[in-house]
Design a protein around this motif. Structure first.
Motif, PDB file in Angstrom:
ATOM      1  N   ASN A  15       0.780  -1.203  -0.018  1.00 47.90           N
ATOM      2  CA  ASN A  15      -0.029  -0.118   0.042  1.00 47.90           C
ATOM      3  C   ASN A  15       0.769   1.181   0.028  1.00 47.90           C
ATOM      4  O   ASN A  15       2.033   1.318   0.405  1.00 47.90           O
ATOM      5  N   SER A 221      -8.252   1.661   6.367  1.00 47.76           N
ATOM      6  CA  SER A 221      -8.353   0.174   6.417  1.00 47.76           C
ATOM      7  C   SER A 221      -9.529  -0.435   5.525  1.00 47.76           C
ATOM      8  O   SER A 221      -9.443  -1.262   4.932  1.00 47.76           O
ATOM      9  N   TYR A 223     -10.902   1.094   2.786  1.00 45.95           N
ATOM     10  CA  TYR A 223     -10.654   1.385   1.448  1.00 45.95           C
ATOM     11  C   TYR A 223      -9.544   0.343   1.040  1.00 45.95           C
ATOM     12  O   TYR A 223      -9.766  -0.383  -0.204  1.00 45.95           O
ATOM     13  N   GLN A 224      -8.417   0.229   1.962  1.00 47.47           N
ATOM     14  CA  GLN A 224      -7.727  -1.091   1.589  1.00 47.47           C
ATOM     15  C   GLN A 224      -7.986  -2.524   1.410  1.00 47.47           C
ATOM     16  O   GLN A 224      -7.873  -3.119   0.630  1.00 47.47           O
ATOM     17  N   THR A 225      -9.029  -2.632   2.250  1.00 46.09           N
ATOM     18  CA  THR A 225      -9.845  -4.002   2.073  1.00 46.09           C
ATOM     19  C   THR A 225     -10.666  -4.144   0.776  1.00 46.09           C
ATOM     20  O   THR A 225     -10.751  -5.226   0.228  1.00 46.09           O
ATOM     21  N   TYR A 228      -8.117  -0.512  -2.630  1.00 51.20           N
ATOM     22  CA  TYR A 228      -7.410   0.522  -2.701  1.00 51.20           C
ATOM     23  C   TYR A 228      -6.226   0.276  -2.372  1.00 51.20           C
ATOM     24  O   TYR A 228      -5.982   0.532  -1.104  1.00 51.20           O
ATOM     25  N   GLN A 229      -4.981   0.507  -3.190  1.00 52.17           N
ATOM     26  CA  GLN A 229      -3.612   0.357  -2.669  1.00 52.17           C
ATOM     27  C   GLN A 229      -2.902   1.771  -2.779  1.00 52.17           C
ATOM     28  O   GLN A 229      -2.018   1.928  -1.849  1.00 52.17           O
TER      29      GLN A 229
END
Length: 267
Positions: A15, A221, A223-225, A228-229
């Motif tokens: 990320n 967290s 958006y990363q899930t 989105y990196q």
């Protein structure tokens, strides 16, 4: 050509943390870079820094081996390639509306065989002609990233066609302008914004592109899930404004002579 830290991390499945700098002073960029951000977002769409200022900001980030992303103004190919020639690590084109629009961006920003970007080689990105010419072209296509910003409902209609195009690296969802376009300015949790955010990341992943967006730290967290990196999580003007207001709130609380004016500075 200096390898891109952002692309290195994204291609490794990691990320990326980005920070937006609105102020002109290159020291603001250096502070953000020293703080550990992978990428510093500079802006020519809403701010329009003088080119010499932009060059100094890019140097400041490079001094700490960090990347710079320049959001360009919509215009001619010169508006797109000049930041790259100053050795910005990437550019972001706002308000990409359809596949033909995206294709034109690729054509103007990538060298052969991916596009028809105008060639100079005598600027910072080409080591002022010291770089091997053919290697320079390859590195510019491989180590510099192009981002298409999706921030309009119209773009969602043809997003599949945009996503499948070759020659760019990332789809970036911009919730601010999107919220205005749907008649809900600033409502970041609006169902249509949630649906759009999910669609952008889904189609980006489907067509082997990276996905980016903006977000507050409490949303990272989530958006990363979603996939989105690349997330831009703050800006210098926000930080400075909040810090100054907090200082004045504290001052007015502790100084009886100023306590009556304290309500002006409460968040």
């Amino acid at each position: 050509m200096r390898p891109s830290l952002v692309l290195q991390k994204l291609r490794s499945g990691e990320n990326v943390a980005c920070f937006k700098v609105n102020l002109a002073d290159p020291r603001a960029v250096e502070i953000a870079a020293l703080s550990g951000f992978d990428c510093i977002w500079l802006d020519q769409e809403h701010i329009g820094q003088d080119w010499s200022i932009l060059a100094a900001q890019i140097w400041a980030a490079k001094s700490q081996n960090k990347d710079t992303l320049v959001r360009v103004s919509r215009g001619s190919y010169s508006d797109y390639v000049k930041p790259l020639e100053l050795d910005a690590t990437g550019i972001m084109v706002p308000h990409v509306m359809h596949a033909a629009d995206a294709r034109k961006v690729v054509e103007m920003t990538r060298f052969h065989p991916e596009g028809m970007r105008a060639i100079d080689g005598g600027n910072a990105d080409g080591a002022y002609t010291a770089a091997d010419f053919r290697q320079y072209l390859k590195d510019a296509n491989r180590q510099r990233f192009v981002i298409l910003q999706i921030e309009d409902p119209e773009a969602l209609e043809g997003l599949e066609d945009i996503a499948r195009l070759e020659g760019y690296d990332m789809l970036f969802f911009g919730p601010g302008d999107f919220s205005q376009a749907i008649g809900a300015p600033g409502e970041m949790n609006h169902p249509e914004i949630t649906a759009a955010r999910e669609k952008v990341v889904r189609l980006a992943k489907k067509h082997r592109k990276f996905a980016g967006t903006t977000g507050t730290p409490d949303k990272v967290s989530i958006y990363q899930t979603m996939g989105y990196q690349f997330i831009s999580i703050g800006a210098d003007v926000i930080s400075l404004t909040q810090y100054c207001r907090q200082l004045m709130a504290d001052f007015n609380t502790t100084d009886p002579k100023n306590s009556s004016s304290g309500h002006y500075y409460k968040s």
